[in-house]
Write a protein that holds these residues in place. Structure first.
Motif, PDB file in Angstrom:
ATOM      1  N   ASP A  36      -3.180  -7.665 -13.684  1.00  0.00           N
ATOM      2  CA  ASP A  36      -1.731  -7.503 -13.554  1.00  0.00           C
ATOM      3  C   ASP A  36      -1.183  -8.208 -12.323  1.00  0.00           C
ATOM      4  O   ASP A  36      -0.087  -8.759 -12.356  1.00  0.00           O
ATOM      5  CB  ASP A  36      -1.372  -6.017 -13.504  1.00  0.00           C
ATOM      6  N   CYS A  37      -1.922  -8.180 -11.226  1.00  0.00           N
ATOM      7  CA  CYS A  37      -1.455  -8.805  -9.983  1.00  0.00           C
ATOM      8  C   CYS A  37      -2.334  -9.958  -9.547  1.00  0.00           C
ATOM      9  O   CYS A  37      -2.081 -10.556  -8.482  1.00  0.00           O
ATOM     10  CB  CYS A  37      -1.377  -7.766  -8.868  1.00  0.00           C
ATOM     11  N   GLU A  38      -3.407 -10.257 -10.315  1.00  0.00           N
ATOM     12  CA  GLU A  38      -4.338 -11.339 -10.002  1.00  0.00           C
ATOM     13  C   GLU A  38      -4.952 -11.182  -8.609  1.00  0.00           C
ATOM     14  O   GLU A  38      -5.152 -12.144  -7.887  1.00  0.00           O
ATOM     15  CB  GLU A  38      -3.645 -12.691 -10.125  1.00  0.00           C
ATOM     16  N   GLY A  39      -5.228  -9.942  -8.238  1.00  0.00           N
ATOM     17  CA  GLY A  39      -5.890  -9.674  -6.960  1.00  0.00           C
ATOM     18  C   GLY A  39      -4.965  -9.602  -5.770  1.00  0.00           C
ATOM     19  O   GLY A  39      -5.428  -9.378  -4.652  1.00  0.00           O
ATOM     20  N   ASP A  40      -3.660  -9.760  -5.976  1.00  0.00           N
ATOM     21  CA  ASP A  40      -2.731  -9.724  -4.851  1.00  0.00           C
ATOM     22  C   ASP A  40      -2.434  -8.307  -4.380  1.00  0.00           C
ATOM     23  O   ASP A  40      -2.128  -8.081  -3.212  1.00  0.00           O
ATOM     24  CB  ASP A  40      -1.433 -10.444  -5.248  1.00  0.00           C
ATOM     25  N   THR A  59      -8.226  -4.864  -7.118  1.00  0.00           N
ATOM     26  CA  THR A  59      -9.358  -4.766  -8.052  1.00  0.00           C
ATOM     27  C   THR A  59      -9.297  -3.421  -8.750  1.00  0.00           C
ATOM     28  O   THR A  59      -8.660  -2.474  -8.275  1.00  0.00           O
ATOM     29  CB  THR A  59     -10.708  -4.889  -7.317  1.00  0.00           C
ATOM     30  N   ARG A  60      -9.979  -3.354  -9.878  1.00  0.00           N
ATOM     31  CA  ARG A  60     -10.070  -2.075 -10.579  1.00  0.00           C
ATOM     32  C   ARG A  60     -11.425  -1.982 -11.267  1.00  0.00           C
ATOM     33  O   ARG A  60     -12.091  -2.987 -11.509  1.00  0.00           O
ATOM     34  CB  ARG A  60      -8.939  -1.914 -11.583  1.00  0.00           C
ATOM     35  N   ALA A  61     -11.810  -0.752 -11.558  1.00  0.00           N
ATOM     36  CA  ALA A  61     -13.140  -0.499 -12.109  1.00  0.00           C
ATOM     37  C   ALA A  61     -13.209  -0.944 -13.568  1.00  0.00           C
ATOM     38  O   ALA A  61     -12.252  -0.844 -14.321  1.00  0.00           O
ATOM     39  CB  ALA A  61     -13.488   0.984 -12.004  1.00  0.00           C
ATOM     40  N   LYS A  62     -14.391  -1.470 -13.928  1.00  0.00           N
ATOM     41  CA  LYS A  62     -14.626  -1.916 -15.290  1.00  0.00           C
ATOM     42  C   LYS A  62     -15.979  -1.385 -15.745  1.00  0.00           C
ATOM     43  O   LYS A  62     -16.983  -1.523 -15.048  1.00  0.00           O
ATOM     44  CB  LYS A  62     -14.621  -3.441 -15.340  1.00  0.00           C
ATOM     45  N   ALA A  63     -16.005  -0.744 -16.904  1.00  0.00           N
ATOM     46  CA  ALA A  63     -17.240  -0.170 -17.429  1.00  0.00           C
ATOM     47  C   ALA A  63     -18.144  -1.274 -17.954  1.00  0.00           C
ATOM     48  O   ALA A  63     -17.687  -2.228 -18.582  1.00  0.00           O
ATOM     49  CB  ALA A  63     -16.935   0.827 -18.532  1.00  0.00           C
ATOM     50  N   LEU A 120       0.834  -1.205   0.000  1.00  0.00           N
ATOM     51  CA  LEU A 120       0.000   0.000   0.000  1.00  0.00           C
ATOM     52  C   LEU A 120       0.868   1.254   0.000  1.00  0.00           C
ATOM     53  O   LEU A 120       1.987   1.249   0.529  1.00  0.00           O
ATOM     54  CB  LEU A 120      -0.901   0.014   1.246  1.00  0.00           C
ATOM     55  N   PRO A 121       0.355   2.345  -0.564  1.00  0.00           N
ATOM     56  CA  PRO A 121       1.057   3.629  -0.443  1.00  0.00           C
ATOM     57  C   PRO A 121       0.741   4.256   0.920  1.00  0.00           C
ATOM     58  O   PRO A 121      -0.253   3.906   1.573  1.00  0.00           O
ATOM     59  CB  PRO A 121       0.466   4.444  -1.594  1.00  0.00           C
ATOM     60  N   GLY A 129      -1.270  -1.100 -11.652  1.00  0.00           N
ATOM     61  CA  GLY A 129      -2.542  -1.202 -12.355  1.00  0.00           C
ATOM     62  C   GLY A 129      -3.749  -0.966 -11.466  1.00  0.00           C
ATOM     63  O   GLY A 129      -4.785  -0.463 -11.926  1.00  0.00           O
ATOM     64  N   CYS A 130      -3.641  -1.361 -10.188  1.00  0.00           N
ATOM     65  CA  CYS A 130      -4.783  -1.211  -9.277  1.00  0.00           C
ATOM     66  C   CYS A 130      -4.432  -0.402  -8.038  1.00  0.00           C
ATOM     67  O   CYS A 130      -5.250  -0.320  -7.109  1.00  0.00           O
ATOM     68  CB  CYS A 130      -5.307  -2.581  -8.870  1.00  0.00           C
TER      69      CYS A 130
END
Length: 359
Positions: free
Chosen positions: A172-176, A154-158, A12-13, A148-149
């Motif tokens: 990109d990270c498969e949820g990791d 997770t990331r948003a998808k339209a 995390l940042p 990527g996320c």
């Protein structure tokens, strides 16, 4: 563990919210808990995740008691030597005390000569195993958050023409939630193919169906052993039955009658053997198959089949006539021999007239 290391451990940042902090902690604990993850470092990884979360949680609980500007920065603890730096690939896990062992089964065909005398075979091949650098994953997980996320997993998808947005697992990270790097040793496949070449000594006296275990050698951190299943090929001359080497050869009938020398095949090559017109089976001592692996060699059994021409040519017929004449003269010169007695009796024999016959 200082604050920066704790954020890297959770992927995390520093600007992550309390909800993101807790969500990342739950996700990672669920992934690395020893009850769910059979990896060797699952327990230690779970401990680091818990330590990082509680450390950040404690720092955030203390922040309201003093202005952030007046709060002294916490003194960073001494970093362990094996701790990865930011944006660096984590090193592969240390190898176990004993290297993993792989056994490759090979079928090896031997000639009767090789099985009798022993030989050295050069075996070449390839074997495929799990890449030790990435443990078969095809990538290595970095300490930084996935770009990527942003470490969320997770990331948003339209959806529905952009009117509705849903959440999908970050590919990109498969949820990791952590950045990944393609594994260079296996080129992202998770498998490595290694070629090998071994010089194997086959002892004399091995049988068909025997199995030989060859000591392993280290290849790419894995001990590769060979298990050889031996077969013995059919031979144009030799027959191996019940551990005894036999051979049947035709010989010239005249050479056999003359007690001449002939050449017979043997495992070492051609051997000279003297014929005996009174024998058809010969035993060559110590030139046969070993009684046991690396044991003394048994006898080699040779059976000869005298061969005479069906119709001798004129030269052979003339020689046979000379031989018959010489034999007759020798019989006359030796009246006590069987042939001499027979010829003498035959010469003095006169047939008697049948009873009742008239002159």
């Amino acid at each position: 563990m200082d604050k920066h290391e704790a954020y890297r451990e959770l992927g995390l940042p520093p600007t992550a919210s309390d909800e993101q902090l807790k969500a990342a902690w739950r996700r990672l604990v669920s992934r690395w808990h020893p009850d769910r993850n059979p990896s060797r470092d699952a327990a230690s990884r779970t401990q680091r995740i818990n330590k990082a979360y509680h450390h950040l949680r404690g720092l955030r609980d203390e922040e309201p008691e003093a202005p952030p500007a007046a709060k002294p920065a916490p003194k960073p603890a001494a970093k362990p030597a094996a701790k990865p730096a930011a944006d660096k690939a984590a090193p592969p896990p240390s190898p176990p005390p004993h290297s993993p062992r792989e056994v490759t089964v090979r079928q090896v065909s031997l000639s009767i000569e090789e099985a009798t005398l022993g030989c050295v075979r050069t075996l070449r091949g390839r074997f495929t195993h799990t890449c030790p650098a990435c443990q078969g994953q095809g990538h290595r997980v970095l300490a930084s958050a996935c770009p990527g996320c942003q470490g969320k997993g997770t990331r948003a998808k339209a959806a529905l023409f952009g009117w509705v947005w849903t959440q999908e697992t970050c590919p990109d990270c498969e949820g990791d939630g952590r950045q990944r790097e393609r594994c260079a040793p296996c080129e992202g496949t998770g498998q490595r193919s290694i070629s090998y070449r071994r010089h194997v000594r086959i002892p004399p006296g091995v049988r068909a169906g025997d199995e030989l275990s060859v000591p392993g050698t280290l290849h790419d951190g894995i001990e590769l052993g060979l298990e050889l299943h031996l077969e013995i090929e059919p031979h144009p001359f030799f027959v191996l039955e019940d551990g005894q080497l036999r051979c049947e050869i035709p010989v010239c009938g005249y050479a056999w009658a003359a007690n001449q020398w002939v050449e017979v095949p043997a495992p070492e090559g051609l051997q000279h053997m003297r014929l005996n017109r009174d024998a058809l089976v010969y035993r060559l001592r110590g030139q046969g198959f070993p009684e046991r692996p690396n044991g003394p060699r048994g006898d080699y059994i040779v059976k000869v089949v005298p061969s005479f021409p069906e119709s001798p040519n004129s030269e052979q017929q003339a020689l046979l006539d000379q031989l018959a004449a010489a034999s007759a003269r020798a019989a006359d010169a030796q009246p006590d021999s069987a042939l001499g007695r027979w010829r003498r009796q035959l010469a003095g024999w006169q047939p008697k007239a049948a009873p009742g016959a008239k002159d």
